[in-house]
Design an enzyme around this catalytic site. Structure first.
Site, PDB file in Angstrom:
ATOM      1  N   CYS A 116       0.834  -1.297  -0.019  1.00  0.00           N
ATOM      2  CA  CYS A 116      -0.007   0.091  -0.056  1.00  0.00           C
ATOM      3  C   CYS A 116       0.941   1.272   0.116  1.00  0.00           C
ATOM      4  CB  CYS A 116      -1.126  -0.098   1.339  1.00  0.00           C
ATOM      5  SG  CYS A 116      -1.853  -1.462   1.300  1.00  0.00           S
ATOM      6  N   HIS A 250      -3.508   7.202   2.618  1.00  0.00           N
ATOM      7  CA  HIS A 250      -3.768   6.043   2.059  1.00  0.00           C
ATOM      8  C   HIS A 250      -5.334   5.586   2.474  1.00  0.00           C
ATOM      9  CE1 HIS A 250      -3.998   1.934   0.747  1.00  0.00           C
ATOM     10  NE2 HIS A 250      -3.666   1.397   2.268  1.00  0.00           N
ATOM     11  N   ASN A 280     -10.214  -0.192  -0.206  1.00  0.00           N
ATOM     12  CA  ASN A 280      -8.659  -0.150  -0.110  1.00  0.00           C
ATOM     13  C   ASN A 280      -7.888  -0.572  -1.506  1.00  0.00           C
ATOM     14  OD1 ASN A 280      -6.001  -0.592   0.210  1.00  0.00           O
ATOM     15  ND2 ASN A 280      -6.056  -1.308   2.255  1.00  0.00           N
TER      16      ASN A 280
HETATM   17  N1  ACO Z   1     -18.314  -8.626   9.266  1.00  0.00           N
HETATM   18  C1  ACO Z   1     -18.654  -8.877  10.666  1.00  0.00           C
HETATM   19  N2  ACO Z   1     -17.934  -9.348  11.506  1.00  0.00           N
HETATM   20  C2  ACO Z   1     -16.682  -9.269  11.391  1.00  0.00           C
HETATM   21  C3  ACO Z   1     -16.103  -9.097  10.072  1.00  0.00           C
HETATM   22  C4  ACO Z   1     -16.994  -8.722   9.051  1.00  0.00           C
HETATM   23  N3  ACO Z   1     -16.839  -8.639   7.860  1.00  0.00           N
HETATM   24  N4  ACO Z   1     -14.884  -9.306  10.001  1.00  0.00           N
HETATM   25  C5  ACO Z   1     -14.609  -9.611  11.224  1.00  0.00           C
HETATM   26  N5  ACO Z   1     -15.599  -9.494  11.852  1.00  0.00           N
HETATM   27  C6  ACO Z   1     -15.739  -9.882  13.520  1.00  0.00           C
HETATM   28  C7  ACO Z   1     -14.797 -10.571  14.011  1.00  0.00           C
HETATM   29  O1  ACO Z   1     -14.680 -12.248  13.781  1.00  0.00           O
HETATM   30  C8  ACO Z   1     -14.557 -10.364  15.589  1.00  0.00           C
HETATM   31  O2  ACO Z   1     -15.468 -11.097  15.940  1.00  0.00           O
HETATM   32  P1  ACO Z   1     -15.285 -11.690  17.690  1.00  0.00           P
HETATM   33  O3  ACO Z   1     -15.235 -10.387  18.506  1.00  0.00           O
HETATM   34  O4  ACO Z   1     -16.459 -12.665  17.798  1.00  0.00           O
HETATM   35  O5  ACO Z   1     -14.218 -12.567  17.611  1.00  0.00           O
HETATM   36  C9  ACO Z   1     -15.167  -8.776  15.628  1.00  0.00           C
HETATM   37  O6  ACO Z   1     -15.877  -8.733  14.262  1.00  0.00           O
HETATM   38  C10 ACO Z   1     -14.089  -7.876  15.709  1.00  0.00           C
HETATM   39  O7  ACO Z   1     -13.099  -8.060  14.959  1.00  0.00           O
HETATM   40  P2  ACO Z   1     -11.813  -7.381  14.594  1.00  0.00           P
HETATM   41  O8  ACO Z   1     -10.737  -7.761  13.823  1.00  0.00           O
HETATM   42  O9  ACO Z   1     -11.270  -6.835  16.243  1.00  0.00           O
HETATM   43  O10 ACO Z   1     -12.199  -5.913  14.215  1.00  0.00           O
HETATM   44  P3  ACO Z   1     -11.677  -4.696  13.983  1.00  0.00           P
HETATM   45  O11 ACO Z   1     -12.715  -3.522  14.643  1.00  0.00           O
HETATM   46  O12 ACO Z   1     -10.373  -4.418  14.271  1.00  0.00           O
HETATM   47  O13 ACO Z   1     -11.961  -4.358  12.411  1.00  0.00           O
HETATM   48  C11 ACO Z   1     -10.523  -4.287  10.322  1.00  0.00           C
HETATM   49  C12 ACO Z   1     -11.477  -5.013  11.320  1.00  0.00           C
HETATM   50  C13 ACO Z   1     -11.644  -3.565   9.588  1.00  0.00           C
HETATM   51  C14 ACO Z   1      -9.903  -5.213   9.422  1.00  0.00           C
HETATM   52  C15 ACO Z   1      -9.551  -3.326  11.000  1.00  0.00           C
HETATM   53  O14 ACO Z   1      -8.926  -4.079  11.849  1.00  0.00           O
HETATM   54  C16 ACO Z   1      -8.725  -2.717   9.954  1.00  0.00           C
HETATM   55  O15 ACO Z   1      -8.962  -1.877   9.355  1.00  0.00           O
HETATM   56  N6  ACO Z   1      -7.409  -3.168  10.151  1.00  0.00           N
HETATM   57  C17 ACO Z   1      -6.445  -2.334   9.059  1.00  0.00           C
HETATM   58  C18 ACO Z   1      -6.528  -2.571   7.856  1.00  0.00           C
HETATM   59  C19 ACO Z   1      -5.047  -1.817   7.210  1.00  0.00           C
HETATM   60  O16 ACO Z   1      -4.886  -0.655   7.463  1.00  0.00           O
HETATM   61  N7  ACO Z   1      -4.208  -2.528   6.326  1.00  0.00           N
HETATM   62  C20 ACO Z   1      -3.012  -1.743   6.010  1.00  0.00           C
HETATM   63  C21 ACO Z   1      -2.949  -1.807   4.651  1.00  0.00           C
HETATM   64  S1  ACO Z   1      -3.599  -3.208   3.562  1.00  0.00           S
HETATM   65  C22 ACO Z   1      -2.030  -3.744   2.721  1.00  0.00           C
HETATM   66  O17 ACO Z   1      -1.164  -3.290   2.813  1.00  0.00           O
HETATM   67  C23 ACO Z   1      -2.388  -4.572   1.672  1.00  0.00           C
END
Ligand code: ACO
Length: 323
Positions: A116, A250, A280
């Protein structure tokens, strides 16, 4: 000897026609529109047609950028393509793009792989080439078809990503246009964000060709790191937060964007946000957002614009531009 600098003179962008909404994804995995919007800010993403390669997306964005710069294709003497989803293992997508643009001068072309952060990395390389007098007009593209490296059964990743391409043209100028770039990486956290497949070892696990991410850990790292790079950029240029007219971040997650804007004391009306409609798009997200902000007239000549990115590697970086 007179100093030379790199100045941005053109932008272009392309998003595939097909849109995939949160409602569409509700039919594919156990998720909901509300969950996706609350956690990420994303509503739609674009998905490339099966017939399209990354270089096809890049071609449309690049053609627009060269035209808006008032140049002809053969004026370009360096092509850099930031991508994590190249057309082939080799040759580079940049060389394939060169062929599609019919650039037959003494142009050089190569790809940049920093996930990214790839576009910010490529912009920094382009800046160095121009300052060293090794290139005059540089085409810098970020292009991705991430939909082909997504596991559509994995709800923790398939909701996040989209396809697209953004491009800019930089030219030699007598006043600074790119004021600074800062690049960093840390290879200690590969397991947090990766596509494990490759040719490094014999690997028959089909899941290894898809993005694997420990989102929550990546999220914390991204917020923390992007705050630090904003500070580093301000210090490097001896400027204050209020000197920045626009933040072009980003587009991974609206919550990460809001945290970075807060750190810079910038209102969201000073941040270009496209994540809601594009998801993204990895290396394409910063040039697409820049193209959007310039194209709709919000970013104007003379504005100070901060670009920043964080991605797999981990890699991260910033570029400070005077338009
Ligand atoms: N729909 C519903 N529930 C979901 C989903 C979904 N699509 N995905 C995960 N959940 C659930 C999980 O299973 C978890 O359930 P549990 O509590 O029963 O275990 C709950 O939701 C919370 O999951 P988290 O992973 O803690 O959710 P979070 O608030 O962290 O959001 C996300 C997830 C959106 C992926 C976030 O962590 C994020 O944006 N991370 C950074 C992404 C990023 O910046 N990447 C870098 C660049 S990408 C690259 O370089 C290619």
């Amino acid at each position: 000897m007179k100093s030379v600098y790199a100045k941005l003179i053109g932008t272009g962008g392309y998003l595939p026609e097909k849109k995939l909404s949160n409602k569409d994804l509700e039919k594919v995995v156990e998720t909901s529109h509300d969950w996706i919007v609350e956690r990420t800010g994303i509503v739609n993403r674009h998905i490339a047609d099966d017939s399209q390669a990354t270089s096809d997306l890049a071609l449309i964005a690049a053609t627009e950028a060269i035209k808006s710069a008032g140049l002809k294709n053969n004026d370009i003497d360096l092509i850099l393509v930031a991508t994590t989803t190249p057309d082939q293992i080799f040759p580079s997508t940049a060389c394939i793009l060169q062929q599609k643009l019919k650039i037959n001068n003494n142009c050089a072309a190569f790809d940049m792989q920093a996930v990214c952060s790839g576009f910010v990395y490529a912009l920094s390389i382009a800046d160095s080439f121009i300052k060293a007098g090794n290139a005059k007009n540089v085409l810098v593209v970020g292009a991705e078809i991430l939909s082909r490296i997504i596991n559509w059964h994995d709800r923790t990743t398939c909701i996040l990503f989209g396809d697209g391409a953004g491009a800019v043209v930089l030219t030699q100028h007598d006043k600074p246009g790119i004021l600074s770039t800062c690049l960093h990486s840390n290879g200690d956290h590969v397991s947090l964000l990766q596509v494990p497949g490759g040719i490094g070892k014999k690997d028959l696990d089909p899941n290894h060709q898809f993005i694997q991410m420990r989102g929550n850990e990546v999220f914390k790292m991204a917020v923390n790191t992007l705050g630090k790079i904003a500070d580093e950029t301000l210090q490097k240029n001896s400027i204050k937060k209020e000197d920045i007219n626009w933040l072009v971040p980003h587009q991974a997650n609206l919550r990460i964007i809001k945290a970075t804007a807060k750190k810079l004391a910038l209102g969201l009306d000073k941040v270009i946000i496209t994540v809601q409609d594009q998801g993204n798009t990895s290396s394409a997200s910063v040039p697409l957002a820049l193209h959007t902000g310039i194209g709709d007239g919000r970013i104007k000549n003379g504005d100070i614009v901060l670009l920043e990115a964080f991605g797999g590697g981990f890699t991260w970086g910033s570029a400070l531009l005077k338009l």
